[in-house]
Scaffold this motif. Structure first.
Motif, PDB file in Angstrom:
ATOM      1  N   GLY A   1       8.409   5.149 -23.036  1.00  0.00           N
ATOM      2  CA  GLY A   1       7.155   4.658 -22.544  1.00  0.00           C
ATOM      3  C   GLY A   1       7.347   4.030 -21.182  1.00  0.00           C
ATOM      4  N   GLY A   2       6.282   3.954 -20.429  1.00  0.00           N
ATOM      5  CA  GLY A   2       6.409   3.370 -19.115  1.00  0.00           C
ATOM      6  C   GLY A   2       5.085   2.946 -18.518  1.00  0.00           C
ATOM      7  N   LEU A   3       5.215   2.173 -17.470  1.00  0.00           N
ATOM      8  CA  LEU A   3       4.071   1.717 -16.691  1.00  0.00           C
ATOM      9  C   LEU A   3       4.410   1.889 -15.222  1.00  0.00           C
TER      10      LEU A   3
ATOM     11  N   GLU B   1       7.633   0.872 -10.890  1.00  0.00           N
ATOM     12  CA  GLU B   1       7.681   1.636 -12.131  1.00  0.00           C
ATOM     13  C   GLU B   1       8.577   0.911 -13.114  1.00  0.00           C
TER      14      GLU B   1
ATOM     15  N   SER C   1      10.121   1.629 -17.150  1.00  0.00           N
ATOM     16  CA  SER C   1      10.175   2.510 -18.310  1.00  0.00           C
ATOM     17  C   SER C   1      11.174   1.969 -19.321  1.00  0.00           C
TER      18      SER C   1
ATOM     19  N   PHE D   1      13.144   3.201 -23.120  1.00  0.00           N
ATOM     20  CA  PHE D   1      13.402   4.365 -23.956  1.00  0.00           C
ATOM     21  C   PHE D   1      14.313   4.005 -25.120  1.00  0.00           C
TER      22      PHE D   1
END
Length: 191
Positions: free
Chosen positions: A1-3, A15, A17, A19
């Motif tokens: 997931g990330g933003l 950024e 992320s 995992f």
């Protein structure tokens, strides 16, 4: 997931992320009968996070920063080591640093003087599956200076100015043999 996000009319980008991956049957290098071979490594878990920030301080200047935290561990892998069964659950995969970071700047106007510098950090990592041989952290520096004119660029570029020669990849030629980071290099480029 990330933003990820962008602010100030695109001048600031970031950024983030995270995992968490679980593998079965990862193929790894292993010594079998004192000969290099491949083996099924049972089960592993890779988890971590990465952050990156890019800031256009002005139209011709880009400042960069990144950081990664990785954890790569065996969760179930038994192997024969010197005739003894060895369970590697909880051990880190070799040559997998936990911390990676970088920072730099790129000054690149369309015409005139240009320059860049990038510092990279690679954290400690183990050189063997038993996690008994530890490689120290290292830092490298890349830089360039050049001049842009009439669609042309003349530049002096240099990589690994710190001239670090640390192990970075396991060799396929046998146990405890490694490829090292390429040494210091510089060149003149016309493009």
């Amino acid at each position: 997931g990330g933003l990820k996000g962008r602010y100030a009319q695109g001048a600031l980008d970031w950024e983030l992320s995270l995992f968490d991956m679980r593998f079965d049957n990862l193929v790894i290098r292993e010594n079998v009968g004192n000969l290099p071979s491949l083996a099924n490594a049972g089960k592993e878990r890779f988890r971590g996070g990465e952050f990156e920030l890019d800031w256009h301080a002005c139209p011709d200047l880009l400042l960069l920063f990144n950081y990664s935290w990785h954890e790569a561990k065996f969760t179930d892998y038994s192997r024969l080591n010197g005739g003894v069964l060895q369970q590697l659950a909880g051990k880190s995969l070799e040559l997998s640093p936990r911390d990676l970071a970088g920072a730099g700047f790129i000054f690149a106007p369309a015409e005139g003087l240009q320059a860049s510098a990038v510092v990279r950090y690679v954290g400690e990592r183990f050189l063997n599956k038993s996690n008994t041989a530890r490689a120290t952290a290292y830092t490298t520096l890349d830089a360039s200076i050049g001049y842009a004119f009439s669609g042309w660029m003349l530049a002096l570029r240099a990589k690994n100015l710190t001239d670090r020669r640390d192990p970075v990849a396991e060799s396929e030629l046998g146990d405890a043999q490694f490829y090292t980071l390429p040494g210091r290099a510089s060149w003149i480029e016309l493009s």
